[in-house]
Design a protein around this motif. Structure first.
Motif, PDB file in Angstrom:
ATOM      1  N   ALA A 188      31.693 -43.762  28.894  1.00 25.43           N
ATOM      2  CA  ALA A 188      30.601 -44.637  29.315  1.00 25.43           C
ATOM      3  C   ALA A 188      30.293 -44.454  30.804  1.00 25.43           C
ATOM      4  O   ALA A 188      29.125 -44.403  31.203  1.00 25.43           O
ATOM      5  CB  ALA A 188      30.959 -46.090  29.021  1.00 25.43           C
ATOM      6  N   TYR A 189      31.340 -44.342  31.620  1.00 25.82           N
ATOM      7  CA  TYR A 189      31.156 -44.162  33.056  1.00 25.82           C
ATOM      8  C   TYR A 189      30.404 -42.874  33.347  1.00 25.82           C
ATOM      9  O   TYR A 189      29.463 -42.847  34.143  1.00 25.82           O
ATOM     10  CB  TYR A 189      32.524 -44.143  33.734  1.00 25.82           C
ATOM     11  N   ALA A 232      26.771 -43.091  32.146  1.00 18.50           N
ATOM     12  CA  ALA A 232      25.984 -43.988  32.993  1.00 18.50           C
ATOM     13  C   ALA A 232      25.574 -43.303  34.294  1.00 18.50           C
ATOM     14  O   ALA A 232      24.479 -43.542  34.811  1.00 18.50           O
ATOM     15  CB  ALA A 232      26.791 -45.253  33.299  1.00 18.50           C
ATOM     16  N   LYS A 280      20.093 -46.973  32.568  1.00 23.40           N
ATOM     17  CA  LYS A 280      20.547 -47.210  31.200  1.00 23.40           C
ATOM     18  C   LYS A 280      22.016 -47.648  31.178  1.00 23.40           C
ATOM     19  O   LYS A 280      22.689 -47.520  30.148  1.00 23.40           O
ATOM     20  CB  LYS A 280      20.398 -45.931  30.365  1.00 23.40           C
ATOM     21  N   LYS A 281      22.488 -48.164  32.291  1.00 21.64           N
ATOM     22  CA  LYS A 281      23.906 -48.493  32.397  1.00 21.64           C
ATOM     23  C   LYS A 281      24.350 -49.494  31.336  1.00 21.64           C
ATOM     24  O   LYS A 281      25.386 -49.315  30.684  1.00 21.64           O
ATOM     25  CB  LYS A 281      24.202 -49.044  33.794  1.00 21.64           C
ATOM     26  N   VAL A 308      24.434 -47.905  27.911  1.00 20.03           N
ATOM     27  CA  VAL A 308      25.528 -46.936  27.778  1.00 20.03           C
ATOM     28  C   VAL A 308      26.850 -47.643  27.496  1.00 20.03           C
ATOM     29  O   VAL A 308      27.585 -47.289  26.566  1.00 20.03           O
ATOM     30  CB  VAL A 308      25.640 -46.069  29.048  1.00 20.03           C
TER      31      VAL A 308
END
Length: 344
Positions: free
Chosen positions: A112-113, A116, A122-123, A126
């Motif tokens: 995810a990190y 992102a 879209k953080k 995500v």
């Protein structure tokens, strides 16, 4: 002559590193020490079926790859640009990172990190995909266990089985009602969630799960497909561990019994107790091997679980290859997540 200051390692970092590796090693050592000499003797004397052990590796790899594709599908349903190859790459490195992280922080956080960083704006979406992937995976586990318990029927009896059956059925039905209600519900659900938000302790927890699920109200088909994929993943894992047991022992628990035993053991292993669940899974498997099978088994759940950990490590080696061949930003993200894990 230019000198570069050396980076000192804090005592806290050292202690965390020792805990990460020392705790699971200690748990495994304890479990191995509990194996009776006659169990070791039975393992040594029983004929090994290496073809079944090889099949277990291939099936375990297939289940893992399918879980990678499941997360990629969740990402694409949010219109986040990610190719299948890159999605598998990130998920594979995340799977590797699970072996150096305690609890939920690890693979999910990494993928995810990294994603992102690549997709500004879209953080939230995500990180929602990573959380929903975890929730969907857990629900697939419950579905497999529920169906297996229903198919086995009264052949499994006893107070332990009755309790397990009640808990699994209740969680499966409650999970279905919650997920489908949140995803498919309209403005009524939104208002209900707004009211729950103000409930102490319960509100923040519910919204942490519900908000990402609500994002899938416009992607219902993709969400349902991922649930089906999760069910297949856990079926494959049950088959893989059954093949390990059958490859090592003459009288292991049946395949149907493994469909109950393995999901429950995996659920226990998901608790943030040990590095990648190592040691916890083996202990849970050994306990269930003793409690659930209709016919007493000669198989040791601890030994079967340890062999399964070897299979997982072999699969994780794919992540090392992706890490070595990945772009510089992949390596930088990997190191950034590892550093943030040390600071928590």
């Amino acid at each position: 002559m230019n000198t570069t200051p050396s980076k000192t390692t804090s005592p806290k970092t050292v202690l965390l590193t020792v805990a990460k590796f020392g705790v699971p090693v200690g748990i495994v050592w304890y479990l191995v020490s509990q194996i009776q000499p006659q169990q070791w003797s039975a393992l040594q004397n029983s004929p090994k079926q290496y073809s079944l052990l090889a099949m277990a590796l291939l099936i375990g790899l297939s289940a893992t790859l399918l879980s990678y594709v499941r997360w990629w599908l969740l990402v694409r349903s949010h219109n986040i640009p990610l190719t299948p190859t890159e999605g598998i790459r990130l998920a594979a490195i995340g799977f590797l990172l699970n072996f150096v992280s305690i609890g939920a922080v690890g693979g999910d956080l990494f993928k995810a990190y990294f994603l992102a960083r690549r997709t500004p704006g879209k953080k939230i979406e995500v990180f929602a995909t990573a959380l929903v992937d975890r929730v969907v995976g857990l629900y697939g586990l419950l579905v497999v266990a529920s169906v297996a318990l229903w198919m086995i029927g009264d052949s499994l009896a006893g107070d332990d089985v009755t309790l397990i059956r009640a808990v699994v059925y209740t969680l499966t039905l409650a999970g279905a009602a919650f997920m489908l209600g949140v995803v498919l519900g309209g403005s009524l659900i939104d208002r209900a969630l707004d009211r729950i938000l103000n409930v102490p302790m319960v509100g923040p927890f519910v919204h942490r799960i519900a908000d990402p699920l609500r994002a899938f109200r416009h992607h219902t088909a993709a969400f349902m497909v991922t649930i089906g994929m999760s069910v297949v993943v856990h079926i494959l894992l049950g088959v893989a561990i059954y093949f390990i047991a059958a490859g090592l022992y003459e009288h292991p628990p049946t395949l149907a019994e493994h469909m109950v035993i393995v999901p429950i053991a995996n659920a226990v292993a998901g608790l943030p107790i040990s590095l990648a669940g190592i040691g916890v899974f083996e202990g849970a498997l050994d306990h269930l091997y003793a409690k659930l099978p209709t016919t007493p088994t000669d198989a040791s759940g601890t030994i079967v679980g340890l062999v399964y950990e070897i299979v997982k490590i072999a699969i994780a080696m794919i992540g090392i290859v992706f890490y070595w061949t990945g772009q510089r930003e992949v390596r930088e993200s990997f190191q950034a997540v590892a550093a943030s894990d040390d600071e928590t």
